[in-house]
Design a protein around this motif. Structure first.
Motif, mmCIF file in Angstrom:
data_model
loop_
_atom_site.group_PDB
_atom_site.id
_atom_site.type_symbol
_atom_site.label_atom_id
_atom_site.label_comp_id
_atom_site.label_asym_id
_atom_site.label_seq_id
_atom_site.Cartn_x
_atom_site.Cartn_y
_atom_site.Cartn_z
ATOM 1 N N VAL A 255 79.281 86.613 60.632
ATOM 2 C CA VAL A 255 79.580 86.849 62.047
ATOM 3 C C VAL A 255 78.311 87.200 62.812
ATOM 4 C CG1 VAL A 255 80.831 88.332 63.664
ATOM 5 C CG2 VAL A 255 81.976 87.505 61.614
ATOM 6 N N GLU A 256 77.450 88.010 62.211
ATOM 7 C CA GLU A 256 76.177 88.356 62.850
ATOM 8 C C GLU A 256 75.358 87.095 63.115
ATOM 9 O OE1 GLU A 256 74.544 90.965 63.985
ATOM 10 O OE2 GLU A 256 76.113 92.443 63.674
ATOM 11 N N ALA A 257 75.360 86.171 62.146
ATOM 12 C CA ALA A 257 74.611 84.926 62.323
ATOM 13 C C ALA A 257 75.197 84.091 63.451
ATOM 14 C CB ALA A 257 74.620 84.125 61.016
ATOM 15 N N LEU A 258 76.538 84.088 63.544
ATOM 16 C CA LEU A 258 77.193 83.322 64.605
ATOM 17 C C LEU A 258 76.831 83.845 65.982
ATOM 18 C CD1 LEU A 258 79.408 81.318 65.673
ATOM 19 C CD2 LEU A 258 81.002 83.236 65.469
ATOM 20 N N VAL A 259 77.003 85.146 66.193
ATOM 21 C CA VAL A 259 76.782 85.696 67.529
ATOM 22 C C VAL A 259 75.307 85.819 67.844
ATOM 23 C CG1 VAL A 259 78.970 86.924 67.533
ATOM 24 C CG2 VAL A 259 76.935 88.086 66.707
ATOM 25 N N GLY A 260 74.463 85.865 66.817
ATOM 26 C CA GLY A 260 73.029 85.975 67.069
ATOM 27 C C GLY A 260 72.372 84.650 67.331
ATOM 28 N N ARG A 261 73.028 83.565 66.856
ATOM 29 C CA ARG A 261 72.404 82.250 66.942
ATOM 30 C C ARG A 261 72.208 81.812 68.382
ATOM 31 N NH1 ARG A 261 75.371 79.747 63.118
ATOM 32 N NH2 ARG A 261 76.977 79.021 64.572
ATOM 33 N N ARG A 262 73.146 82.158 69.262
ATOM 34 C CA ARG A 262 73.068 81.694 70.656
ATOM 35 C C ARG A 262 72.142 82.549 71.510
ATOM 36 N NH1 ARG A 262 77.045 77.921 71.616
ATOM 37 N NH2 ARG A 262 78.674 77.826 70.045
ATOM 38 N N HIS A 263 71.702 83.678 70.956
ATOM 39 C CA HIS A 263 70.830 84.551 71.731
ATOM 40 C C HIS A 263 69.399 84.539 71.222
ATOM 41 C CE1 HIS A 263 74.199 86.182 73.943
ATOM 42 N NE2 HIS A 263 74.834 86.370 72.807
#
Length: 336
Positions: A255-263
């Motif tokens: 989940v961290e990778a998912l939400v961090g990828r766009r930022h």
């Protein structure tokens, strides 16, 4: 096929659906549902893909006097055009090749209940005309049949398309548009109601922990990142993220990778790529190539999905799944 809702669980269903708390606009939707509860008014639910239109439709049904009847959902985009009329209205034995027995349609199954026409904007013009006539008197005949069938069902439709634009371009009948758009419910995207993100995440976490017999938790820093994420896939994307967190051993990192990828900025993205395995880099490259090829074919055939599936030599259902996985949308649905 149907969603059984009894008097004992209707209030619980509506009160505990997390979409109806935390944001004034969602409170307004709850008020609309309450005000039309004792009517059979046709409802048109609008909003981006994944905002929760299905839950809104089920809530309308749950609040209505038809709550103990069936709730029948028909996804107009997921059924091949040649089968749509049979799916809607049924057919008689021998009506066409392969019709080995009589088959009732979804309108018949929805008798005394609610029929939910999802992705109504994808309905072909020929079937739009027949649907219009059915909505006028709720009578029809099965394909290959002559007997008139009366049906008593409430109609709820949903779309993420700009139907007014579709009417202007001759892709959607104006008379059907007005027949469906009696009461309109516009569901805002998740990015416009960030107050609900933590509540939704917590609700999904409890749901999936119970479903998969897990005891996963959301760390405060993860919740903070969830609130900052733009969620282009709306509630559906958030739901899938929490499901991933629960079922995977390293779900928190996923989940961290998912939400961090766009930022992540260019430097951060490069650093992340270096730490990836060659296998993952190859997979990502293949996915990107697949997405590009799919987009090119769809654009070439003007988003005729049946034609695209023929060219790409995949089933219609596989094509729809790939379109969803790649996050592709027809030009009229893309955000400006």
């Amino acid at each position: 096929m149907g969603l059984p809702l009894t008097h004992s669980n209707v209030k619980d269903f509506i009160d505990h659906v997390p979409l109806f708390g935390g944001h004034p606009r969602m409170g307004e939707i709850r008020c609309i549902i309450d005000s039309i509860a004792d009517t059979d008014t046709t409802v048109l639910i609008r909003g981006e893909s994944g905002v929760g239109k299905d839950l809104i439709a089920r809530a309308v049904h749950a609040a209505s006097t038809r709550r103990e009847g069936p709730f029948v959902k028909v996804n107009c985009a997921a059924i091949p055009q040649g089968l749509l009329e049979s799916e809607f209205f049924g057919h008689e034995k021998g009506a066409f090749t392969g019709a080995h027995r009589r088959k009732p349609g979804q309108f018949e199954y929805a008798n005394k209940g609610t029929i939910y026409l999802d992705e109504i904007g994808e309905l072909p013009l020929a079937l739009q005309a027949k649907l219009l006539h059915v909505l006028q008197d709720f009578q029809f005949s099965r394909i290959g049949g002559h007997g008139i069938i009366d049906v008593d069902a409430r109609v709820i439709a949903a779309t993420n398309r700009d139907l007014e634009d579709a009417v202007t371009r001759g892709e959607f009948r104006e008379d059907l548009y007005y027949r469906l758009n009696v009461v309109e419910i516009q569901v805002p995207p998740l990015r416009e109601r960030r107050e609900e993100i933590e509540m939704l995440a917590t609700w999904f976490l409890a749901k999936f922990n119970a479903q998969y017999h897990r005891q996963k938790q959301l760390l405060p820093e993860t919740l903070a990142r969830l609130r900052e994420h733009p969620w282009p896939g709306n509630v559906r994307e958030l739901e899938n993220a929490i499901r991933r967190l629960v079922v995977l051993t390293n779900g928190e990192q996923a989940v961290e990778a998912l939400v961090g990828r766009r930022h992540s900025g260019p430097v951060e993205s490069s650093r992340q790529m270096i730490t990836e395995s060659l296998r993952e880099i190859a997979r990502r490259g293949a996915r990107e190539a697949e997405r590009k090829a799919l987009a090119e074919v769809l654009e070439r055939v003007h988003w005729n999905r049946a034609e695209a599936s023929r060219i790409l030599k995949v089933s219609y259902k596989t094509l729809l799944n790939k379109i969803c996985e790649c996050g592709l949308r027809p030009p009229s649905r893309r955000n400006p």
